[in-house]
Design a protein around this motif. Structure first.
Motif, PDB file in Angstrom:
ATOM      1  N   GLU A   1       0.842  -1.185   0.000  1.00  0.00           N
ATOM      2  CA  GLU A   1       0.000   0.000   0.000  1.00  0.00           C
ATOM      3  C   GLU A   1       0.883   1.243   0.000  1.00  0.00           C
ATOM      4  OE1 GLU A   1      -3.322   2.004   2.976  1.00  0.00           O
ATOM      5  OE2 GLU A   1      -2.516   0.012   3.343  1.00  0.00           O
ATOM      6  N   THR A   2       0.587   2.177  -0.890  1.00  0.00           N
ATOM      7  CA  THR A   2       1.357   3.416  -0.965  1.00  0.00           C
ATOM      8  C   THR A   2       0.478   4.581  -0.535  1.00  0.00           C
ATOM      9  OG1 THR A   2       2.729   2.588  -2.754  1.00  0.00           O
ATOM     10  CG2 THR A   2       2.628   4.962  -2.481  1.00  0.00           C
ATOM     11  N   LYS A   3       0.973   5.371   0.398  1.00  0.00           N
ATOM     12  CA  LYS A   3       0.217   6.516   0.889  1.00  0.00           C
ATOM     13  C   LYS A   3       1.064   7.783   0.787  1.00  0.00           C
ATOM     14  CE  LYS A   3      -2.817   4.109   4.143  1.00  0.00           C
ATOM     15  NZ  LYS A   3      -3.298   4.047   5.535  1.00  0.00           N
ATOM     16  N   PRO A   4       0.431   8.953   0.655  1.00  0.00           N
ATOM     17  CA  PRO A   4       1.194  10.208   0.634  1.00  0.00           C
ATOM     18  C   PRO A   4       2.002  10.360   1.916  1.00  0.00           C
ATOM     19  CG  PRO A   4      -1.104  10.573  -0.004  1.00  0.00           C
ATOM     20  CD  PRO A   4      -1.017   9.178   0.532  1.00  0.00           C
ATOM     21  N   ARG A   5       3.175  10.941   1.796  1.00  0.00           N
ATOM     22  CA  ARG A   5       4.028  11.115   2.967  1.00  0.00           C
ATOM     23  C   ARG A   5       3.499  12.237   3.849  1.00  0.00           C
ATOM     24  NH1 ARG A   5       4.818   7.482   3.914  1.00  0.00           N
ATOM     25  NH2 ARG A   5       6.555   7.865   5.314  1.00  0.00           N
ATOM     26  N   PRO A   6       3.460  12.043   5.143  1.00  0.00           N
ATOM     27  CA  PRO A   6       3.049  13.128   6.040  1.00  0.00           C
ATOM     28  C   PRO A   6       4.123  14.206   6.096  1.00  0.00           C
ATOM     29  CG  PRO A   6       3.849  11.236   7.290  1.00  0.00           C
ATOM     30  CD  PRO A   6       3.790  10.795   5.856  1.00  0.00           C
ATOM     31  N   THR A   7       3.734  15.394   6.473  1.00  0.00           N
ATOM     32  CA  THR A   7       4.709  16.485   6.579  1.00  0.00           C
ATOM     33  C   THR A   7       5.301  16.498   7.981  1.00  0.00           C
ATOM     34  OG1 THR A   7       2.955  18.011   7.221  1.00  0.00           O
ATOM     35  CG2 THR A   7       3.502  17.856   4.870  1.00  0.00           C
TER      36      THR A   7
ATOM     37  N   GLN B   1       6.901 -11.419   3.218  1.00  0.00           N
ATOM     38  CA  GLN B   1       5.490 -11.049   3.285  1.00  0.00           C
ATOM     39  C   GLN B   1       5.125 -10.477   4.654  1.00  0.00           C
ATOM     40  OE1 GLN B   1       4.317 -14.995   1.832  1.00  0.00           O
ATOM     41  NE2 GLN B   1       3.099 -13.962   0.258  1.00  0.00           N
ATOM     42  N   SER B   2       5.660 -11.064   5.701  1.00  0.00           N
ATOM     43  CA  SER B   2       5.364 -10.582   7.049  1.00  0.00           C
ATOM     44  C   SER B   2       5.914  -9.180   7.271  1.00  0.00           C
ATOM     45  CB  SER B   2       5.942 -11.548   8.097  1.00  0.00           C
ATOM     46  OG  SER B   2       5.303 -12.801   8.055  1.00  0.00           O
ATOM     47  N   LEU B   3       7.134  -8.931   6.796  1.00  0.00           N
ATOM     48  CA  LEU B   3       7.719  -7.597   6.955  1.00  0.00           C
ATOM     49  C   LEU B   3       6.937  -6.554   6.158  1.00  0.00           C
ATOM     50  CD1 LEU B   3      11.541  -8.411   6.833  1.00  0.00           C
ATOM     51  CD2 LEU B   3      10.239  -7.587   8.806  1.00  0.00           C
ATOM     52  N   VAL B   4       6.536  -6.895   4.940  1.00  0.00           N
ATOM     53  CA  VAL B   4       5.748  -5.959   4.135  1.00  0.00           C
ATOM     54  C   VAL B   4       4.435  -5.629   4.839  1.00  0.00           C
ATOM     55  CG1 VAL B   4       4.459  -5.689   1.978  1.00  0.00           C
ATOM     56  CG2 VAL B   4       6.784  -6.591   1.926  1.00  0.00           C
ATOM     57  N   SER B   5       3.824  -6.635   5.452  1.00  0.00           N
ATOM     58  CA  SER B   5       2.550  -6.403   6.133  1.00  0.00           C
ATOM     59  C   SER B   5       2.712  -5.452   7.314  1.00  0.00           C
ATOM     60  CB  SER B   5       1.944  -7.727   6.620  1.00  0.00           C
ATOM     61  OG  SER B   5       2.645  -8.237   7.743  1.00  0.00           O
ATOM     62  N   GLN B   6       3.891  -5.418   7.908  1.00  0.00           N
ATOM     63  CA  GLN B   6       4.146  -4.528   9.035  1.00  0.00           C
ATOM     64  C   GLN B   6       4.480  -3.103   8.589  1.00  0.00           C
ATOM     65  OE1 GLN B   6       3.492  -5.519  12.138  1.00  0.00           O
ATOM     66  NE2 GLN B   6       2.829  -7.348  11.020  1.00  0.00           N
TER      67      GLN B   6
ATOM     68  N   LYS C   1       2.638  -1.343   6.325  1.00  0.00           N
ATOM     69  CA  LYS C   1       1.475  -0.650   5.783  1.00  0.00           C
ATOM     70  C   LYS C   1       1.431   0.772   6.328  1.00  0.00           C
ATOM     71  CE  LYS C   1      -1.467  -4.646   4.876  1.00  0.00           C
ATOM     72  NZ  LYS C   1      -2.727  -5.349   5.216  1.00  0.00           N
ATOM     73  N   GLY C   2       1.084   1.697   5.445  1.00  0.00           N
ATOM     74  CA  GLY C   2       1.095   3.096   5.833  1.00  0.00           C
ATOM     75  C   GLY C   2       2.394   3.784   5.484  1.00  0.00           C
ATOM     76  N   GLN C   3       3.451   2.980   5.218  1.00  0.00           N
ATOM     77  CA  GLN C   3       4.704   3.537   4.728  1.00  0.00           C
ATOM     78  C   GLN C   3       4.669   3.509   3.198  1.00  0.00           C
ATOM     79  OE1 GLN C   3       6.837   4.757   7.228  1.00  0.00           O
ATOM     80  NE2 GLN C   3       4.995   4.182   8.354  1.00  0.00           N
TER      81      GLN C   3
ATOM     82  N   LEU D   1      13.467   1.140  11.335  1.00  0.00           N
ATOM     83  CA  LEU D   1      13.331   2.596  11.361  1.00  0.00           C
ATOM     84  C   LEU D   1      11.912   3.015  11.722  1.00  0.00           C
ATOM     85  CD1 LEU D   1      15.512   3.542   8.271  1.00  0.00           C
ATOM     86  CD2 LEU D   1      15.929   4.242  10.636  1.00  0.00           C
ATOM     87  N   LYS D   2      10.932   2.286  11.208  1.00  0.00           N
ATOM     88  CA  LYS D   2       9.547   2.581  11.573  1.00  0.00           C
ATOM     89  C   LYS D   2       9.352   2.429  13.085  1.00  0.00           C
ATOM     90  CE  LYS D   2       4.776   1.006  11.027  1.00  0.00           C
ATOM     91  NZ  LYS D   2       3.895  -0.068  10.539  1.00  0.00           N
TER      92      LYS D   2
END
Length: 458
Positions: free
Chosen positions: A36-42, A235-240, A242-244, A63-64
């Motif tokens: 999932e791709t979301k706009p970056r927050p400011t 797959q597990s890392l990608v699922s974690q 989300k929102g990035q 890093l997240k």
């Protein structure tokens, strides 16, 4: 912050987050993952990760957890880098096509597997790589030569830097010959370890091989595999994440550093900005990027010296029979080694995995489907009378197509002692990670360990 303190702090953060990890996946045959791709927050801390393999994804995850918003850039269409798994639930077959084995003392990858709610199981062919007297039925090395190897491996642990530099000047085959091993014994070792290294022992520094053989975390001591396939880690890392922002099909072409900001220009024309970059790309790929300021000369020299072994794993589907249990056999064909793992045995159909290395791997990477099928048939004819299934009897996988790179694991030729040490320190706001930069290379553990080391310095 040192590695130990960083891991302790991260553990506390993860525990407080009450993370949930999915346990099982069935996707495409090679494990296609979308993000999932979301706009970056400011505002806030922002990081850019170059490379969507295990080191890149784990770096993004770390890093997240420490408060960064992450943009990850992957040039291929899928994440995973050199990890891929063939899954066919209908046939009951699972087989890794990239990274597959994990050693007893590879604690970083074992901890990650456990944290993700996945399970490790014993590999049915791992014992073949252990050069002990108990396993002499699997190789052609005498008891005397095994004693000699044990002595030089143990001696290596006490060597100083000057002595290691001396060993680094010759390849391992020459060193083994000097220690009294016969040509047949050296070839037997080569037949085993090219499967993991993707290169001939004639090409690799004796210091590099002895360093791995003497290390607890060595890739040359496989024992486990991930139940259900190693791609579940990806797959597990990608699922974690989300929102990035996880980008595929994008290539970094320029990296510019200012005082507190790094700007990455992508081939698509897009620009991404962050407070830091973690680069997990192979060193050869770094030379394709325009750096401002320019990469230091010692990094360029190291990148030019590093090499990668070539490994190509492919599958042929045959009708199951009792002789396939624990099957493992070398051939004189381009499909050099054929083996069957426990999870590749269905009730009626079994997947034989071929491992080709070096120039023979290139035949599978570059050949037409017809040429590759003929190569596989030749191997089957040499090792026994197997009955191929009538419909779609082969599955060919290419890391050249998925990652854009023909290499697989890092190799260190004679004269390369210490060349990866220069990547330990950041280049201003750019930190480096990847299997090729870990203390002991050639494994999934290497990728995870390098990510921990890099992020602990940010």
């Amino acid at each position: 912050m040192n590695r130990k303190t960083f891991l302790k702090n991260l553990t506390l953060t993860a525990a407080g987050a009450s993370l949930l990890f999915p346990k099982k996946y069935f996707g495409q045959s090679t494990g296609v993952v979308t993000a999932e791709t979301k706009p970056r927050p400011t505002g806030g801390k922002r990081a850019i990760i170059l490379g969507g393999g295990l080191a890149g994804l784990y770096s993004a995850y770390l890093l997240k957890q420490t408060g960064y918003d992450v943009t990850l850039v992957e040039r291929g269409e899928n994440f995973g880098g050199r990890i891929a798994t063939y899954q066919n639930p209908e046939l009951g077959i699972v087989q890794d096509l990239g990274g597959e084995w994990i050693s007893e003392n590879q604690t970083d990858i074992k901890s990650l597997v456990k944290q993700l709610g996945l399970e490790l199981v014993n590999s049915n062919i791992a014992d073949r790589f252990s050069l002990t007297k108990a396993n002499q039925e699997y190789h052609k090395i005498s008891s005397t030569s095994i004693d000699t190897l044990d002595k030089v491996i143990d001696l290596h642990k006490s060597l100083g830097a000057n002595q290691k530099q001396g060993l680094d000047k010759i390849n391992f085959s020459s060193y083994a010959r000097y220690q009294g091993l016969s040509e047949e014994e050296i070839q037997s070792m080569n037949d085993l370890y090219r499967i993991i290294l993707g290169g001939d022992l004639n090409q690799i520094s004796s210091e590099s091989v002895l360093d791995d053989l003497s290390a607890l975390q060595s890739a040359l001591k496989p024992k486990y595999q991930v139940k259900g396939g190693a791609f579940q880690i990806i797959q597990s890392l990608v699922s974690q994440l989300k929102g990035q922002e996880l980008l595929t099909g994008e290539t970094a072409i320029k990296v510019s550093q200012q005082k507190n900001q790094v700007t990455v220009e992508l081939q698509s024309g897009r620009t991404v900005k962050g407070n830091l970059v973690v680069c997990t790309l192979p060193t050869s790929a770094l030379l394709d990027i325009k750096w401002t300021p320019t990469l230091p000369k010692d990094l360029i020299y190291s990148a030019l010296r590093m090499q990668t072994g070539k490994i190509s794993k492919n599958l042929c589907f045959v009708k199951s029979n009792a002789n396939l249990s624990n099957f493992f056999q070398n051939t004189t064909t381009a499909a050099e080694t054929l083996y069957v793992s426990d999870f590749a045995m269905g009730s009626n159909i079994t997947a034989l995995t071929s491992i080709s290395t070096g120039d023979k791997a290139s035949l599978f990477e570059k050949g037409t489907d017809r040429q590759k099928k003929n190569l596989m048939v030749s191997a089957l004819e040499e090792v026994g009378n197997f009955e191929l299934i009538s419909e779609n009897p082969f599955h060919f996988h290419s890391f050249q197509k998925s990652t854009g790179r023909p290499g697989f694991v890092s190799l260190f030729p004679p004269g390369s002692y210490g060349i990866k040490d220069v990547w330990n320190d950041p280049f201003e706001r750019v930190f480096f990670a990847g299997e090729h930069l870990a203390l002991h290379t050639g494994s999934m553990d290497s990728a995870v360990a390098s990510a921990i080391q890099a992020i602990s310095k940010t």
